[in-house]
Every structure is written in structure tokens, then in C-alpha cells.
Design an enzyme around this catalytic site. Structure first.
Site, PDB file in Angstrom:
ATOM      1  N   LYS A  53      92.334  66.370  54.202  1.00  0.00           N
ATOM      2  CA  LYS A  53      92.241  65.289  53.200  1.00  0.00           C
ATOM      3  C   LYS A  53      93.598  64.845  52.503  1.00  0.00           C
ATOM      4  CE  LYS A  53      87.862  67.684  51.763  1.00  0.00           C
ATOM      5  NZ  LYS A  53      87.389  68.842  51.161  1.00  0.00           N
ATOM      6  N   GLN A  97      88.576  73.088  46.671  1.00  0.00           N
ATOM      7  CA  GLN A  97      87.834  73.390  48.010  1.00  0.00           C
ATOM      8  C   GLN A  97      87.164  74.643  47.602  1.00  0.00           C
ATOM      9  OE1 GLN A  97      88.319  71.244  50.661  1.00  0.00           O
ATOM     10  NE2 GLN A  97      86.722  72.828  51.365  1.00  0.00           N
ATOM     11  N   ASP A 120      84.198  64.634  44.079  1.00  0.00           N
ATOM     12  CA  ASP A 120      83.287  65.565  44.993  1.00  0.00           C
ATOM     13  C   ASP A 120      81.770  65.368  44.558  1.00  0.00           C
ATOM     14  OD1 ASP A 120      84.153  66.868  47.325  1.00  0.00           O
ATOM     15  OD2 ASP A 120      84.676  68.875  46.424  1.00  0.00           O
TER      16      ASP A 120
END
Ligand code: NDP
Length: 281
Positions: A53, A97, A120
Site C-alpha cells: 500500500k 491494518q 477502507d
């Protein structure tokens, strides 16, 4: 029939190129899309994802803010960082994460992210808007799945779609997105009886189970579009949730693992972040 391959690498590369062009267009306005990624602990798979990412962010011309915290980080400390990132105008998107260490409740942390920065798409506000059919930040993997299906040129209207898996991050949202496109959706999970009976009806099949080669050729309708979200690490390398070689003989389109949904997820993360920075989301 031998399936055509839905190449996530190629499709995601063109999306990333478009994102880069959008970043250039934002420059004269003094806007540089900023993505903050927070990694807590040493989970090896998470480290790989976060590294991918960060690389993708930089190559798109974003500002990347990587926060690596020790596994011993308390929930309060993490919430404090999330609060700082919520207030930082250079940060357009925040991604924590998962999984998090056991002392931290992931729902509490996700709910603490400002929904407008939740690139997200996991915040309950965004999840609720998706359910209600309202504009929202859509979760990256399901959005990538839909983008791959779009690439086939096949309309979902009136089609039978089956999803294996009902997690909040993949199965449920992808089911809602298929429904929004007027497919008739069946959601299968660990308590479903006779999964094969459901899957054999599907014109579009999405596998998000987390079990290597779970979907076999006998479960697939001739000519189906098969999207494999699964990432399973076996000794011989990565495999999906679909028995690729045999299913490719029956499907009309199929995604490989790796190189299918995975790269699309990252492209959609970039897309969400640039959309927020541009004020579109
Ligand atoms: P979860 O473990 O959260 O969910 C798995 C789902 O599969 C659950 O709903 C579970 O049912 C169902 N399931 C498990 N075993 C069976 C079974 N034997 N029969 C039927 N259903 C079953 O996984 P995720 O949704 O997070 O991820 C799914 C897969 O996708 C994983 O391999 C993951 O690594 C991969 N993934 C890939 C991404 C990418 O970018 N390509 C991003 C995110 C995930 P129940 O609810 O009843 O327990």
C-alpha cells in the site's frame, strides 16, 4: 469452454494510471492526497500488505504517512493516534491494518476513524450507507470485485449471483453491491446446506471463504463468471478459494490468484483516497 482471464494486474494498472493523472490535476489547487496507514505489531502478512500500500501510494504521487506501532500498543494509544490523524488536514484517508493485537478491539478503533476519512469503507456509517443504497466510501475489495465483473461487459440485471462468505469486509458488502446491480443474490456460509446446489445456479460466483480450492468444477455452472477473493498461503505459494485449473475449463471468465482481486483492492484504496482528497466523497 475455456475461461477468459480477468487480469487484475492489467486492469488495476490502468486505474492507478488514472489516479496518478487525477493527482496531477489536484496539484494546482495545492492538494496532495494523503493516506495514513497504521500497522500495529509484526503480523507478516499485514507487513506485506502495508508495504504494498505504501509503495502504491508513493507511485501514485500521494503523501504516505506510515505509522508502525509495537504489538504492545494499548487501545488508548492507538485511539489517540487515530484522533490526531482525524484532525490532520494533510491526511485524507486513514487505514488501520487488521488484524489488531488481542488487547485492542477492532470495532472500537474503526468506529473512531472519521467516516469521511475511512477509505477502507469499514466504518459503521459507511457500512450503513452501503446497506441503504446511499453514496458512501465503499470497501476496497468488494469494490474491486465489482470493477472486475464490470470489465466482462456482462450485465448483472436479473442474473443469479452467489457469494461464498459473509464477512463484514468482503462477503456482506459484495452481496449488497451485487443486489444493487439487480442480481438475485444467494449468500452462502459455513452453515449453508448443500452449497454446491446454490453455486451451480450462479451466473456470477464470488468466493471469499479463506479455504484453499474450496470451489470445485462440479460446483460451477458452465459459462459462469468466477471471482476468487481468497488468498491462502500454502507451501507451494499462494492459492485462491477456487480450484483454478479445473474451474477455468467451465467458467467464461475467471480471476487468477495472485494477480486478480488482490491488485484491484489496492487500486480501489488509491481511488477512494483521491476521491476524498478531491472532495468527491
Ligand atoms: P473471514 O474468515 O472473515 O470469512 C470467511 C467466510 O467464509 C465466513 O463468512 C465463513 O462462514 C465462510 N466459510 C468458512 N468456511 C466455510 C465453509 N466450509 N463453507 C462455507 N462457508 C465457509 O474471511 P474474509 O472474508 O476476511 O476473507 C475471505 C478470503 O479472502 C480470505 O482468504 C482472505 O485472505 C481473502 N481476502 C482477500 C483480499 C484481497 O484483497 N484479495 C482482501 C480481504 C480478504 P461463517 O460466517 O458462517 O463463519
Amino acid at each position: 469452454m475455456s475461461a477468459r482471464i480477468l487480469d487484475g494486474k492489467v486492469i488495476s494498472a490502468s486505474i492507478r494510471e488514472r489516479v496518478r493523472a487525477e493527482v496531477e490535476q489536484l496539484k494546482p489547487r495545492g492538494v496532495v492526497p494523503g493516506l495514513a496507514v497504521v500497522l500495529v505489531g509484526e503480523n507478516p502478512a499485514s507487513k506485506v500488505y502495508v508495504g504494498q500500500k505504501e509503495k502504491a501510494c508513493l507511485s501514485a504521487g500521494f503523501a504516505s504517512f506510515l505509522h508502525k506501532l509495537p504489538a504492545s500498543t494499548s487501545q488508548e494509544e492507538l485511539l489517540e493516534l487515530v484522533g490526531d490523524l482525524n484532525r490532520d488536514p494533510a491526511v485524507h484517508g486513514i487505514l488501520v491494518q487488521l488484524p489488531l493485537p488481542p488487547q485492542i478491539d477492532p470495532d472500537t478503533v474503526i468506529s473512531a476513524i472519521r467516516p469521511e476519512k475511512d477509505v477502507d469503507g469499514f466504518h459503521p456509517i459507511n457500512a450503513g450507507k452501503l446497506l441503504a443504497g446511499l453514496p458512501c466510501i465503499e470497501p476496497c475489495t468488494p469494490k474491486g470485485v465489482m470493477r472486475l465483473i464490470e470489465e466482462t461487459g456482462i450485465s448483472l440485471e436479473g442474473k443469479e449471483a452467489a457469494v461464498v462468505g459473509r464477512s463484514n469486509i468482503v462477503g456482506k458488502p459484495v452481496s449488497l453491491m451485487l443486489l444493487a446491480k439487480n442480481a438475485t443474490v444467494t449468500v452462502c456460509h459455513s452453515r449453508t446446506k448443500d452449497i454446491a446446489d446454490h453455486l451451480r445456479r450462479a451466473d456470477v460466483l464470488v468466493a471469499a471463504v479463506g479455504r484453499p480450492r474450496f470451489v470445485t468444477a462440479e460446483m460451477v455452472k458452465e459459462g459462469a463468471v468466477v471471482i476468487d477473493v481468497g488468498i491462502n498461503r500454502l507451501e507451494g505459494g499462494l492459492v485462491g478459494d477456487v480450484d483454478y485449473d479445473a474451474v477455468a475449463e467451465k467458467a467464461s471468465w475467471i480471476t487468477p490468484v495472485p494477480g486478480g482481486v488482490g491488485p484491484m483492492t489496492i487500486a480501489m484504496l488509491l481511488q477512494n483516497t483521491v476521491d476524498v482528497a478531491a472532495g468527491r466523497l
